[in-house]
Motif scaffolding. Structure first.
Motif: not given
Lengths: 271, 370
Positions: B210, B265, B268, B310-311, B313-314, B358
């Motif tokens: 990301p 996303p 990512t 991770g996804i 946060k994108a 982040d």
């Protein structure tokens, strides 16, 4: 400059001979020849897209014509592109239509650029000369610290003129100097150009649409059209021309108004 | 002695000016003037009959040398100046006389500090206002999906999403390779080769993919937004848009923000795949962990939540980048120079805020034991 006979009565400063310009298929100039004499105000007029500005850009060496030659002070303008052209660059100043002031520099620094580039004078003397030029073009001294984006259109035009004359050039090029200015300011600008010409002994070449301005300050006018020079002469000569395009240009409603105005003012040239 | 093209010298109380006083020779002349020792208390006589050329610059220096002489004694008298030169000198003198004010006063240090602080405060407020304005516009557009500019959204998706595929893929693949290499060295020492899967899988899915995508998009799209909108502002295109009754928010900001929210996303996920693939290659080459072993271990070691975090946060990264880019574009005031400055700011600020966000995520998720 051996090619210029010194005995010639009016020495030509610019010699445009048989210039033609093509951009791909489009022919801008078919065969243009002109000469500009020392000490005169020479105007290049003509309708939109007739190649006035292109011709100006060719004379100052920004564009190369497809064929034909242009001589500035007897030197081929093609040499301007090379480093050897620097001495020639010192002899003329160009004022661009929208000023082309460097937006990252203040007005004072803009005007000082040629002096810093070409001379080894002290900063104090440069400041002094710049201040005189800024005052000459009628800008208030406190505007010197401003950036171009903080100046009005008319002021930017004046600042550009100050930069163009800061080296005391023999030859001054003006691209549409009065376009987009109100009539009062445009008239003031014309007056300014004439007075500077008188003071500094300039030869002025200008590209313009402004008929009032043509009547007011141009000694001779060349009308371009269809890629050719349709006529060269004083305004009164041109207004007698038989060429239909020239007639249309000068005898349209705006042309008539401007010539009546000029007659009314009796062409008061003693500025 | 070599004959100079232009000279000034003093003998007794007479100052002789000779030659061409023009820009070319001014630097030399200026040094000559500076070297002169003016006689004190006597009126200097300036003999200018030897002058052969004079321009404005020369006239300024001429005036200055007269002033210098005047400082030491009575006003100098000028002789033999040609009438046309005289006119020029007088003109220059008149202009110099006009120049009373020295421009605005320089600010003191405290004033500058205050100005800078005030400026920052204002920037913050404007940023907040922009965020609010965008939210309102977003709610308005999303509640009436027909008013969304689909063409422009699709175009932005193409430019900022599809066209970014090669570079993001290549970069995360390489990052996967690098991580696996560095890990392999350590893991081999302990004979725990299989943990390469945990290392590559978790770090990439949760953090690195990301971030790499966000940084790339900030450099690629955030800067483009700032430059594009800024140029439109300088060329008055934005004003034209407004006078046509179209909101620049709807036309420019919303499609760009939505495009990134969709694209980042997806990018990512794509980056996850290629990064893990890069790690897999190195694992089989350096650690003898075959592809099947790798995938088998991946299923049990890497929990789905890592991927989801991770996804998750994108889209936030996407919003940060899009809004910072657009906001900086709208902040451009002056001319062309401003465009470059604000474009740079948009990239730096975008990456900065992404990393700050982040870090906050990491801390919070750690508290909640995720």
């Amino acid at each position: 400059m051996a090619s210029q006979p010194a005995s010639e009565k009016h020495q030509s400063v610019i010699e445009v001979s048989h210039v033609s310009t093509r951009f791909g298929q489009a022919v801008v100039h078919a065969d243009v020849s002109l000469s500009v004499r020392q000490g005169e105000v020479f105007a290049i007029a003509g309708g939109n897209g007739c190649g006035k500005s292109t011709l100006l850009r060719e004379i100052v060496g920004l564009l190369t014509p497809s064929s034909g030659t242009i001589r500035l002070f007897g030197q081929d303008s093609r040499s301007l592109e090379e480093y050897d052209g620097r001495p020639l660059h010192r002899r003329f100043g160009v004022m661009f239509q929208h000023g082309a002031l460097f937006s990252s520099l203040t007005l004072v620094d803009n005007v000082a650029v040629p002096l810093r580039e070409y001379t080894g004078m002290s900063p104090a003397l440069i400041r002094e000369i710049v201040a005189v030029k800024i005052a000459m073009v009628g800008l208030p001294p406190e505007s010197g610290v401003k950036y171009p984006s903080e100046l009005s259109g008319g002021m930017r035009r004046r600042a550009a003129l100050a930069r163009a004359i800061v080296m005391d050039p023999e030859l001054l090029f003006l691209d549409e100097p009065t376009a987009g200015l109100d009539p009062m300011i445009a008239a003031g600008f014309d007056k300014l150009v004439l007075s500077l010409k008188g003071l500094l002994g300039l030869t002025v070449v200008m590209v313009t649409h402004d008929l009032d301005s043509l009547w007011r300050i141009a000694d001779r006018v060349a009308v371009l059209g269809n890629g050719k020079v349709l006529g060269v002469g004083t305004m009164s000569e041109l207004s007698q021309s038989n060429d239909p395009v020239v007639r249309e240009y000068f005898h349209g409603p705006r042309g008539r108004a401007a010539s009546e105005q000029a007659a009314w003012n009796g062409r008061d040239r003693n500025v | 002695m070599v004959e100079r093209a232009a000279s000034v010298e003093i003998s007794g109380k007479v100052m002789y000016c000779r030659g061409r006083w023009t820009l070319t020779h001014l630097a030399d002349l200026e040094r000559q003037v500076a070297a002169i020792r003016w006689p004190e208390g006597q009126g200097v006589i300036c003999d200018a009959s030897g002058l052969t050329a004079l321009d404005t610059g020369g006239a300024v220096l001429f005036q200055q040398s007269l002033h210098a002489a005047h400082r030491q004694g009575p006003k100098p008298t000028v002789q033999g100046l040609r009438p046309d030169f005289e006119a020029l000198v007088q003109l220059v003198g008149a202009q110099q006389g006009d120049r009373g004010g020295k421009g605005p006063r320089r600010h003191t240090r405290i004033e500058r500090l205050g100005e800078a602080a005030w400026h920052q405060w204002e920037c913050g407020l404007r940023g907040l206002a922009f965020l609010g304005e965008t939210t309102v516009a977003l709610v308005r557009v999303l509640s009436r999906p027909r008013s969304l500019r689909w063409r422009s959204l699709l175009r932005m998706l193409h430019i900022d999403g599809v066209n970014a595929l090669p570079i993001t893929g290549l970069l995360t693949f390489l990052v996967g390779v690098v991580i696996a290499y560095q890990g392999a060295e350590q893991l081999r020492k302990f004979g725990t080769n299989i943990f390469i899967v945990d290392l590559v899988g978790i770090s990439l899915l949760r953090e690195i993919a990301p971030l790499i995508v966000a940084i790339l998009i900030a450099g690629r799209s955030g800067s483009a937004y700032a430059a594009e909108i800024g140029t439109m502002k300088v060329t008055e295109e934005l004003d034209a848009v407004r006078t046509l009754g179209i909101s620049p928010m709807d036309l420019l900001v919303i499609p760009r923000t939505l495009a990134l929210v969709i694209a980042v996303p997806l990018l990512t996920v794509y980056a996850d795949v290629l990064g893990v693939f890069g790690g897999m290659l190195i694992a089989s080459g350096q650690l003898n962990v075959s592809f099947t072993e790798f995938v088998g271990r991946f299923e049990e070691a890497v929990a789905v939540r890592h991927f989801l975090i991770g996804i998750g946060k994108a889209p936030v990264f996407a919003i940060i980048i899009a809004l910072v880019g657009c906001y900086q574009g709208f902040q451009i005031r002056g001319g062309v120079g401003d465009v470059g400055r604000h474009t740079t700011i948009s990239v730096v600020q975008g990456i900065f805020l992404v990393i700050v966000f982040d870090a906050i995520c990491s801390i919070l998720l750690n508290w909640w034991d995720l």
